[in-house]
Design a protein around this motif. Sequence first.
Motif, PDB file in Angstrom:
ATOM      1  N   UNK A   1       0.836  -1.194   0.000  1.00 37.87           N
ATOM      2  CA  UNK A   1       0.000   0.000   0.000  1.00 37.87           C
ATOM      3  C   UNK A   1       0.879   1.256   0.000  1.00 37.87           C
ATOM      4  N   UNK A   2       0.741   2.129  -0.996  1.00 33.78           N
ATOM      5  CA  UNK A   2       1.614   3.310  -1.086  1.00 33.78           C
ATOM      6  C   UNK A   2       1.442   4.285   0.072  1.00 33.78           C
ATOM      7  N   UNK A   3       0.251   4.335   0.673  1.00 38.85           N
ATOM      8  CA  UNK A   3       0.043   5.213   1.824  1.00 38.85           C
ATOM      9  C   UNK A   3       0.816   4.700   3.045  1.00 38.85           C
ATOM     10  N   UNK A   4       0.721   3.395   3.294  1.00 43.01           N
ATOM     11  CA  UNK A   4       1.453   2.803   4.417  1.00 43.01           C
ATOM     12  C   UNK A   4       2.958   2.873   4.199  1.00 43.01           C
ATOM     13  N   UNK A   5       3.356   2.803   2.908  1.00 43.65           N
ATOM     14  CA  UNK A   5       4.787   2.849   2.587  1.00 43.65           C
ATOM     15  C   UNK A   5       5.345   4.267   2.622  1.00 43.65           C
ATOM     16  N   UNK A   6       4.491   5.260   2.779  1.00 43.59           N
ATOM     17  CA  UNK A   6       4.947   6.642   2.866  1.00 43.59           C
ATOM     18  C   UNK A   6       5.197   7.307   1.527  1.00 43.59           C
ATOM     19  N   UNK A   7       4.719   6.688   0.426  1.00 41.84           N
ATOM     20  CA  UNK A   7       4.915   7.277  -0.901  1.00 41.84           C
ATOM     21  C   UNK A   7       3.925   8.416  -1.169  1.00 41.84           C
ATOM     22  N   UNK A   8       2.803   8.403  -0.469  1.00 41.07           N
ATOM     23  CA  UNK A   8       1.804   9.454  -0.622  1.00 41.07           C
ATOM     24  C   UNK A   8       1.425   9.963   0.763  1.00 41.07           C
ATOM     25  N   UNK A   9       0.993  11.223   0.825  1.00 37.08           N
ATOM     26  CA  UNK A   9       0.688  11.844   2.112  1.00 37.08           C
ATOM     27  C   UNK A   9      -0.699  11.482   2.612  1.00 37.08           C
ATOM     28  N   UNK A  10      -1.642  11.255   1.683  1.00 33.17           N
ATOM     29  CA  UNK A  10      -3.017  10.925   2.047  1.00 33.17           C
ATOM     30  C   UNK A  10      -3.515   9.805   1.148  1.00 33.17           C
ATOM     31  N   UNK A  11      -4.440   9.011   1.667  1.00 29.05           N
ATOM     32  CA  UNK A  11      -4.937   7.874   0.897  1.00 29.05           C
ATOM     33  C   UNK A  11      -5.672   8.326  -0.367  1.00 29.05           C
ATOM     34  N   UNK A  12      -6.205   9.572  -0.359  1.00 26.48           N
ATOM     35  CA  UNK A  12      -6.898  10.102  -1.540  1.00 26.48           C
ATOM     36  C   UNK A  12      -5.950  10.293  -2.724  1.00 26.48           C
ATOM     37  N   UNK A  13      -4.646  10.227  -2.479  1.00 27.48           N
ATOM     38  CA  UNK A  13      -3.666  10.382  -3.562  1.00 27.48           C
ATOM     39  C   UNK A  13      -3.288   9.037  -4.192  1.00 27.48           C
ATOM     40  N   UNK A  14      -3.941   7.954  -3.749  1.00 25.61           N
ATOM     41  CA  UNK A  14      -3.617   6.627  -4.293  1.00 25.61           C
ATOM     42  C   UNK A  14      -3.934   6.537  -5.779  1.00 25.61           C
ATOM     43  N   UNK A  15      -5.053   7.107  -6.196  1.00 22.58           N
ATOM     44  CA  UNK A  15      -5.440   7.028  -7.607  1.00 22.58           C
ATOM     45  C   UNK A  15      -4.420   7.697  -8.525  1.00 22.58           C
ATOM     46  N   UNK A  16      -4.055   8.979  -8.320  1.00 21.15           N
ATOM     47  CA  UNK A  16      -3.048   9.563  -9.215  1.00 21.15           C
ATOM     48  C   UNK A  16      -1.705   8.831  -9.141  1.00 21.15           C
ATOM     49  N   UNK A  17      -1.382   8.294  -7.968  1.00 25.57           N
ATOM     50  CA  UNK A  17      -0.140   7.513  -7.844  1.00 25.57           C
ATOM     51  C   UNK A  17      -0.222   6.264  -8.728  1.00 25.57           C
ATOM     52  N   UNK A  18      -1.366   5.595  -8.694  1.00 27.73           N
ATOM     53  CA  UNK A  18      -1.555   4.389  -9.506  1.00 27.73           C
ATOM     54  C   UNK A  18      -1.495   4.710 -10.994  1.00 27.73           C
ATOM     55  N   UNK A  19      -2.149   5.805 -11.393  1.00 27.55           N
ATOM     56  CA  UNK A  19      -2.143   6.200 -12.806  1.00 27.55           C
ATOM     57  C   UNK A  19      -0.725   6.505 -13.262  1.00 27.55           C
ATOM     58  N   UNK A  20       0.001   7.258 -12.463  1.00 29.31           N
ATOM     59  CA  UNK A  20       1.383   7.602 -12.810  1.00 29.31           C
ATOM     60  C   UNK A  20       2.272   6.362 -12.907  1.00 29.31           C
ATOM     61  N   UNK A  21       2.092   5.444 -11.965  1.00 29.82           N
ATOM     62  CA  UNK A  21       3.002   4.316 -11.845  1.00 29.82           C
ATOM     63  C   UNK A  21       2.660   3.152 -12.773  1.00 29.82           C
TER      64      UNK A  21
END
Length: 348
Positions: free
Chosen positions: A309-329
């Motif tokens: 999980x990118x939020x637990x891993x500290x890659x994103x500041x808030x869980x709401x940023x998971x979608x743009x992180x997924x799209x980018x990655x």
Amino acid sequence: MIASAVVQFSVLDYFCFAIVFIVSLSIGIHYAILARKRGSNIEDYLLGGRNMKLVPVSFSLVATAVSGATVVGHITETYAYGLTMWMFIVIAMIRLVVIQYIFLPVFYELQLLSSFSYLEQRFDRTVKKIASAMYLVAGIIFMPIVIYVPALAFQRVSGLNLYVIAATITVLCIVYTAIGGIKAVVWTDVFQLVLILTSSIVIMIVGFNNVGGMRNVWEALDRGGRLVFVKLDLDLEERGTIWGYLFSLIFASIYHMGLSQSSIQRYTALPTLQKAKQSLWIQFGVYMIIILTDLAIGSIMYAAYEDCDPFSAGLIAKIDQTLPHFVQERASLFPGFNGIFIAGIFAP
């Protein structure tokens, strides 16, 4: 699994992002110029001369119900909590029937611009003022959320200041809305809705391919205990229960799509009551596609990040940023796609 590095916007992403907003602003300017040439009156500005086309108005009604913040919220909700959000389809069906047979005929036949005008006719001006004040307060509270969530997504991929992003987008939306009137708003809604819907479908297809298909997604959801479609718990603090959807969200949904200023203005911009009723069915069909797509993307994201999980891993500041992180990655189809998608979720 080792978390991947944070991916940022490229120059091409910024370019595509800017193009989307230039097009939106151009639509507003176009209709402002046309209105000046034709000498349009207040009815043209607010209601498009009551002769708007069915499909654009129907799409605009969908955009009224589904903002970029809503799309991000739906997908994040599915990713974090499971599939109970499918109940929005049931709510939409109930909403359609209630609006079509109870509210729409009244407002359309009276040719009112808002529910506040009805309250004045039914009661008096004091009631109208109180209701209008409550609407303004609700808007002041709600609109920052609509802007904040997509701004948060853009901050994730750009690194820009959150408040600068929110302020800039707010000004742009106000400008094209104010100068172009209802026609500019409707056609901008159509452009942005098609953009976000197309982008979402592409992300869904690419995402399924990335995680190995629907079977892998289903198995991941099963392992995570997320294949719960109906929660019958009577605990008022339990998230996603059927009672919460049917006895809370249903009233907000009916008000938003049947009694709010933005919806009534669009219904009455159509030339006949029959057209207005048809717009409800088109709206329902498109809305159902969006909900199903959001459910699919949220499920795909869960399968992709089941063990990292990118939020637990500290890659994103808030869980709401998971979608743009997924799209980018993992779900970017071509260079610049990320910019188009992020611009799409800014749809008001």
